[in-house]
Design an enzyme around this catalytic site. Structure first.
Site, PDB file in Angstrom:
ATOM      1  N   LYS A  52       5.582 -19.948 -71.540  1.00 57.53           N
ATOM      2  CA  LYS A  52       6.085 -18.603 -71.193  1.00 57.53           C
ATOM      3  C   LYS A  52       7.514 -18.698 -70.647  1.00 57.53           C
ATOM      4  O   LYS A  52       8.372 -17.897 -71.002  1.00 57.53           O
ATOM      5  CB  LYS A  52       5.140 -17.916 -70.196  1.00 57.53           C
ATOM      6  CG  LYS A  52       3.787 -17.569 -70.822  1.00 57.53           C
ATOM      7  CD  LYS A  52       2.728 -17.111 -69.827  1.00 57.53           C
ATOM      8  CE  LYS A  52       1.392 -16.920 -70.554  1.00 57.53           C
ATOM      9  NZ  LYS A  52       0.290 -16.523 -69.679  1.00 57.53           N
ATOM     10  N   GLN A  74      -1.273 -16.453 -63.314  1.00 56.18           N
ATOM     11  CA  GLN A  74      -2.042 -17.062 -64.398  1.00 56.18           C
ATOM     12  C   GLN A  74      -3.519 -17.148 -64.018  1.00 56.18           C
ATOM     13  O   GLN A  74      -3.878 -17.566 -62.915  1.00 56.18           O
ATOM     14  CB  GLN A  74      -1.471 -18.461 -64.709  1.00 56.18           C
ATOM     15  CG  GLN A  74      -2.081 -19.148 -65.923  1.00 56.18           C
ATOM     16  CD  GLN A  74      -1.764 -18.481 -67.252  1.00 56.18           C
ATOM     17  OE1 GLN A  74      -0.816 -17.699 -67.380  1.00 56.18           O
ATOM     18  NE2 GLN A  74      -2.563 -18.758 -68.266  1.00 56.18           N
ATOM     19  N   ASP A  77       1.093  -8.291 -67.410  1.00 55.70           N
ATOM     20  CA  ASP A  77      -0.149  -8.619 -68.111  1.00 55.70           C
ATOM     21  C   ASP A  77      -0.910  -7.356 -68.504  1.00 55.70           C
ATOM     22  O   ASP A  77      -1.815  -7.411 -69.332  1.00 55.70           O
ATOM     23  CB  ASP A  77      -1.071  -9.434 -67.188  1.00 55.70           C
ATOM     24  CG  ASP A  77      -0.894 -10.929 -67.354  1.00 55.70           C
ATOM     25  OD1 ASP A  77      -0.710 -11.376 -68.493  1.00 55.70           O
ATOM     26  OD2 ASP A  77      -0.936 -11.639 -66.330  1.00 55.70           O
TER      27      ASP A  77
HETATM   28  N1  GUN Z   1      -5.094 -16.799 -68.848  1.00 54.30           N
HETATM   29  C1  GUN Z   1      -5.381 -16.775 -70.163  1.00 54.30           C
HETATM   30  N2  GUN Z   1      -4.688 -15.795 -70.802  1.00 54.30           N
HETATM   31  C2  GUN Z   1      -3.955 -15.167 -69.839  1.00 54.30           C
HETATM   32  C3  GUN Z   1      -3.053 -14.080 -69.870  1.00 54.30           C
HETATM   33  O1  GUN Z   1      -2.780 -13.457 -70.915  1.00 54.30           O
HETATM   34  N3  GUN Z   1      -2.491 -13.741 -68.668  1.00 54.30           N
HETATM   35  C4  GUN Z   1      -2.795 -14.386 -67.509  1.00 54.30           C
HETATM   36  N4  GUN Z   1      -2.209 -13.970 -66.394  1.00 54.30           N
HETATM   37  N5  GUN Z   1      -3.647 -15.406 -67.453  1.00 54.30           N
HETATM   38  C5  GUN Z   1      -4.225 -15.802 -68.615  1.00 54.30           C
END
Ligand code: GUN
Length: 310
Positions: free
Chosen positions: A64, A108, A131
């Protein structure tokens, strides 16, 4: 940001390239980031938070940050120890919520067991919730708003939209009911007048349902067995269906066999994965644009007010 895509441009031999489509989207985001940074005199910034040492989470978050850098979005990461308390994490979120140089906050998931995920997600300022998991953004999604919605479901519908096919009235079968993929995806598909069926681990006679799908979206992420690895085999797919495989690191589908009968299929890797990252960047840009517009409105009021009192 209006995305101009020629339908089917990213498909070859029944395979949809999420890699190519996401590259195109990232280019448009990069152009927009430069234009808006010049306009507002501030660059968009994402802050990520990881609690603990999960290697998978660390890898995804690294990807990311790399993606942000490539489109000119600033990013910072907090890697907190596993024994961080809920109060300490909430304190960090409150600080990031107040910081005007931070436009997007991403915690996350999953979090360690002693931290309540819902409490943490609800504490994020919804305008910075890139998100799309916070209560206000989920509520908006229910009413048809999609501005800050979950990245993977947005990636999936962007793939479907890119095909230039009339999706109205089609039947989509989703195999996943998570809060990150399946549940927000239901809303995005309903918003396009698609009929939606959701399957999960308790669903009876799964093949009889998947065979009815015009669009089959699978995100199981588990192999059946060494001898019979694929969760979705060709006999479970209707001729001419669109098949979207969300599972990582190995797809759920018997790709080569299904490719021969599907209208389109996404590969793993190179399908939904790169689209998820592109949609996160799109969310950061949207959050930034919204916050900048708010700041400008407040500044204008302040100037107007000043002219009355002087
Ligand atoms: N863990 C797995 N996929 C995601 C996501 O799209 N966002 C976040 N914050 N955690 C994740």
């Amino acid at each position: 940001m209006a995305l101009e895509i020629t339908p089917g441009d990213f498909c070859e031999d029944h395979v949809i390239s999420g890699k190519k489509l996401s590259k195109r989207i990232r280019q448009e985001i990069a152009n927009e980031v430069e234009r808006l940074t010049e306009l507002h005199g501030a660059r968009p910034k994402l802050v990520t938070v990881i609690v603990g040492e999960d290697p998978g989470s660390k890898m995804y978050v690294r990807m990311k940050h790399k993606a942000c850098k490539r489109v000119g979005i600033l990013s910072e990461g907090y890697n907190l120890p596993e024994d961080t308390t809920q109060e300490e994490l909430l304190e960090l979120i409150h600080r990031l919520n107040q910081d005007p140089t931070v436009h997007g906050i991403l915690v996350q998931l999953p979090l360690p067991k002693h931290i309540d995920e819902e409490t943490i997600i609800s504490a994020i300022n919804p305008d910075k919730d890139v998100d799309g998991f916070s209560p206000r953004n989920i509520y908006r999604l229910f009413y048809g708003g999609e501005l800050l919605s979950a990245a993977t479901p947005q990636g999936i519908v962007t793939i479907l939209d890119s095909l230039g096919i009339d999706l109205d009235g089609m039947h989509a079968v989703i195999i996943n009911r998570s809060t990150i993929v399946g549940k927000p995806l239901i809303m995005l598909l309903l918003n396009r007048n698609i009929t939606v069926t959701v399957c999960h681990s308790h669903t009876r006679d799964l093949p009889s349902i998947t065979r009815q799908a015009d669009i089959l979206i699978t995100a199981v992420g588990r192999r059946r067995s060494d001898e019979d690895p694929y969760f979705i085999t060709a006999d479970m797919v209707k001729d001419g269906a669109i098949v979207i495989d969300v599972a990582t690191p190995h797809g759920d589908c018997d790709f080569e066999a299904i490719k021969c009968k599907a209208l389109y299929i996404t590969p793993v890797p190179g399908g939904v994965g790169p689209m998820t990252i592109a949609m996160l960047l799109k969310n950061v840009l949207a959050a930034y644009s919204f916050q900048m517009a708010q700041t400008n409105v407040l500044t204008t009021y302040a100037i107007d007010y000043g002219s009355y009192v002087s």
